[in-house]
Design a protein around this motif. Structure first.
Motif, PDB file in Angstrom:
ATOM      1  N   ALA A 131       0.819  -1.220   0.000  1.00  0.00           N
ATOM      2  CA  ALA A 131       0.000   0.000   0.000  1.00  0.00           C
ATOM      3  C   ALA A 131       0.847   1.261   0.000  1.00  0.00           C
ATOM      4  O   ALA A 131       0.345   2.339  -0.324  1.00  0.00           O
ATOM      5  CB  ALA A 131      -0.934  -0.006   1.213  1.00  0.00           C
ATOM      6  N   THR A 132       2.120   1.153   0.346  1.00  0.00           N
ATOM      7  CA  THR A 132       3.006   2.322   0.375  1.00  0.00           C
ATOM      8  C   THR A 132       3.674   2.586  -0.961  1.00  0.00           C
ATOM      9  O   THR A 132       4.434   3.556  -1.089  1.00  0.00           O
ATOM     10  CB  THR A 132       4.092   2.124   1.450  1.00  0.00           C
ATOM     11  OG1 THR A 132       4.761   0.874   1.214  1.00  0.00           O
ATOM     12  CG2 THR A 132       3.478   2.098   2.846  1.00  0.00           C
ATOM     13  N   ALA A 133       3.440   1.728  -1.975  1.00  0.00           N
ATOM     14  CA  ALA A 133       4.042   1.940  -3.291  1.00  0.00           C
ATOM     15  C   ALA A 133       3.478   3.210  -3.911  1.00  0.00           C
ATOM     16  O   ALA A 133       2.283   3.480  -3.831  1.00  0.00           O
ATOM     17  CB  ALA A 133       3.773   0.740  -4.195  1.00  0.00           C
ATOM     18  N   SER A 134       4.325   3.998  -4.539  1.00  0.00           N
ATOM     19  CA  SER A 134       3.886   5.268  -5.111  1.00  0.00           C
ATOM     20  C   SER A 134       4.778   5.635  -6.279  1.00  0.00           C
ATOM     21  O   SER A 134       5.862   5.082  -6.446  1.00  0.00           O
ATOM     22  CB  SER A 134       3.933   6.385  -4.059  1.00  0.00           C
ATOM     23  OG  SER A 134       5.260   6.591  -3.612  1.00  0.00           O
ATOM     24  N   PHE A 135       4.333   6.583  -7.113  1.00  0.00           N
ATOM     25  CA  PHE A 135       5.164   7.088  -8.193  1.00  0.00           C
ATOM     26  C   PHE A 135       6.235   8.045  -7.667  1.00  0.00           C
ATOM     27  O   PHE A 135       7.316   8.157  -8.236  1.00  0.00           O
ATOM     28  CB  PHE A 135       4.305   7.790  -9.250  1.00  0.00           C
ATOM     29  CG  PHE A 135       3.729   6.848 -10.270  1.00  0.00           C
ATOM     30  CD1 PHE A 135       4.469   6.460 -11.373  1.00  0.00           C
ATOM     31  CD2 PHE A 135       2.458   6.326 -10.117  1.00  0.00           C
ATOM     32  CE1 PHE A 135       3.956   5.584 -12.311  1.00  0.00           C
ATOM     33  CE2 PHE A 135       1.933   5.449 -11.049  1.00  0.00           C
ATOM     34  CZ  PHE A 135       2.682   5.074 -12.149  1.00  0.00           C
ATOM     35  N   ILE A 136       5.932   8.754  -6.596  1.00  0.00           N
ATOM     36  CA  ILE A 136       6.889   9.679  -5.993  1.00  0.00           C
ATOM     37  C   ILE A 136       6.878   9.467  -4.482  1.00  0.00           C
ATOM     38  O   ILE A 136       5.813   9.389  -3.877  1.00  0.00           O
ATOM     39  CB  ILE A 136       6.556  11.146  -6.311  1.00  0.00           C
ATOM     40  CG1 ILE A 136       6.588  11.393  -7.825  1.00  0.00           C
ATOM     41  CG2 ILE A 136       7.518  12.096  -5.595  1.00  0.00           C
ATOM     42  CD1 ILE A 136       6.147  12.786  -8.211  1.00  0.00           C
ATOM     43  N   ARG A 137       8.054   9.374  -3.881  1.00  0.00           N
ATOM     44  CA  ARG A 137       8.164   9.276  -2.432  1.00  0.00           C
ATOM     45  C   ARG A 137       9.124  10.343  -1.943  1.00  0.00           C
ATOM     46  O   ARG A 137      10.222  10.505  -2.482  1.00  0.00           O
ATOM     47  CB  ARG A 137       8.674   7.897  -2.021  1.00  0.00           C
ATOM     48  CG  ARG A 137       8.800   7.712  -0.512  1.00  0.00           C
ATOM     49  CD  ARG A 137       9.146   6.268  -0.164  1.00  0.00           C
ATOM     50  NE  ARG A 137       9.225   6.089   1.280  1.00  0.00           N
ATOM     51  CZ  ARG A 137      10.359   6.136   1.984  1.00  0.00           C
ATOM     52  NH1 ARG A 137      11.506   6.385   1.361  1.00  0.00           N
ATOM     53  NH2 ARG A 137      10.353   5.963   3.287  1.00  0.00           N
ATOM     54  N   VAL A 138       8.703  11.083  -0.941  1.00  0.00           N
ATOM     55  CA  VAL A 138       9.523  12.139  -0.355  1.00  0.00           C
ATOM     56  C   VAL A 138       9.892  11.717   1.055  1.00  0.00           C
ATOM     57  O   VAL A 138       9.024  11.328   1.839  1.00  0.00           O
ATOM     58  CB  VAL A 138       8.764  13.484  -0.327  1.00  0.00           C
ATOM     59  CG1 VAL A 138       9.615  14.571   0.298  1.00  0.00           C
ATOM     60  CG2 VAL A 138       8.353  13.881  -1.742  1.00  0.00           C
ATOM     61  N   SER A 139      11.182  11.759   1.383  1.00  0.00           N
ATOM     62  CA  SER A 139      11.610  11.329   2.711  1.00  0.00           C
ATOM     63  C   SER A 139      12.716  12.233   3.232  1.00  0.00           C
ATOM     64  O   SER A 139      13.438  12.873   2.468  1.00  0.00           O
ATOM     65  CB  SER A 139      12.101   9.873   2.673  1.00  0.00           C
ATOM     66  OG  SER A 139      13.255   9.758   1.853  1.00  0.00           O
ATOM     67  N   ASP A 140      12.833  12.301   4.547  1.00  0.00           N
ATOM     68  CA  ASP A 140      13.952  12.953   5.221  1.00  0.00           C
ATOM     69  C   ASP A 140      14.921  11.858   5.634  1.00  0.00           C
ATOM     70  O   ASP A 140      14.659  11.105   6.570  1.00  0.00           O
ATOM     71  CB  ASP A 140      13.475  13.737   6.447  1.00  0.00           C
ATOM     72  CG  ASP A 140      12.945  15.110   6.087  1.00  0.00           C
ATOM     73  OD1 ASP A 140      13.516  15.729   5.181  1.00  0.00           O
ATOM     74  OD2 ASP A 140      11.964  15.561   6.699  1.00  0.00           O
ATOM     75  N   SER A 141      16.044  11.741   4.939  1.00  0.00           N
ATOM     76  CA  SER A 141      16.965  10.644   5.192  1.00  0.00           C
ATOM     77  C   SER A 141      18.093  11.013   6.149  1.00  0.00           C
ATOM     78  O   SER A 141      18.809  10.132   6.625  1.00  0.00           O
ATOM     79  CB  SER A 141      17.569  10.154   3.865  1.00  0.00           C
ATOM     80  OG  SER A 141      16.554   9.686   3.001  1.00  0.00           O
TER      81      SER A 141
END
Length: 199
Positions: free
Chosen positions: A136-146
């Protein structure tokens, strides 16, 4: 073969090949297959670690750079990540930027007034040969603070003012949502409204 060192540029009329599809280079420990470490003290002009130019003069197609990462082992990316490409720009101690710095810059342009075709500065594809069931977390764009700090980037998007990049003002006449764009923020699903007409 032992390491071979050269003191000047090396040229090849037919390119360079490392391994083949039938007989790839095989490694058993983690490391960089090809490495280049360079510093530059140039005060003007552009320095590029790698410069590639491909000119199409007929009806063929292709890419200047094609990167393909394949996973054939179970539990890939355990305690890590697997990427088709990982491109970073790092501004470290003593470094400042007076112009612009981008991790990725994608440009679509040319000198033809009517090029035709379906054009995009960025195209995001899926390529599954089966009817896959993705998380369910699959997406075309993912934004994260790494990094160790979070919330450093204040904006999701910064759109310069222009005829093709102007956000329309609020219109009180719009009351019916035609479609929604499904996004996930902090593990919660939200829906961004999309309208078929806007005036």
């Amino acid at each position: 073969m032992a390491q071979t060192s050269f003191t000047g540029p090396v040229a090849s009329a037919n390119g360079f090949i490392g391994g083949t599809a039938a007989s790839p280079i095989s490694v058993t420990t983690a490391g960089n297959i090809n490495e280049s470490y360079v510093t530059t003290s140039a005060t003007t002009g552009d320095t590029r670690l790698s410069y590639n130019r491909l000119t199409f003069t007929s009806t063929g197609s292709g890419e200047t750079i094609r990167a393909l990462t394949r996973v054939t082992g179970a539990n890939g990316a355990t305690a890590g990540t697997i990427n088709g490409a990982h491109i970073s720009t790092s501004i470290n101690t003593g470094g400042t930027i007076s112009g612009a710095a981008n991790a990725i810059r994608a440009t679509l342009g040319g000198s033809v007034a009517s090029p035709g075709g379906t054009l995009a500065v960025l195209q995001l594809d899926t390529d599954y040969s089966v009817n896959a069931t993705l998380p369910a977390t699959a997406s075309f764009i993912r934004v994260s603070d790494s990094g160790s700090n979070t919330g450093e980037i204040p904006l999701f998007a910064n759109i310069e003012t222009g005829p093709a990049a102007t956000i329309a003002p609020t219109a009180s006449s719009v009351t019916t949502v035609s479609k929604v764009i499904k996004v996930m923020v902090g593990g919660t699903v939200y829906y961004v409204p999309a309208y078929a007409t806007f005036s």
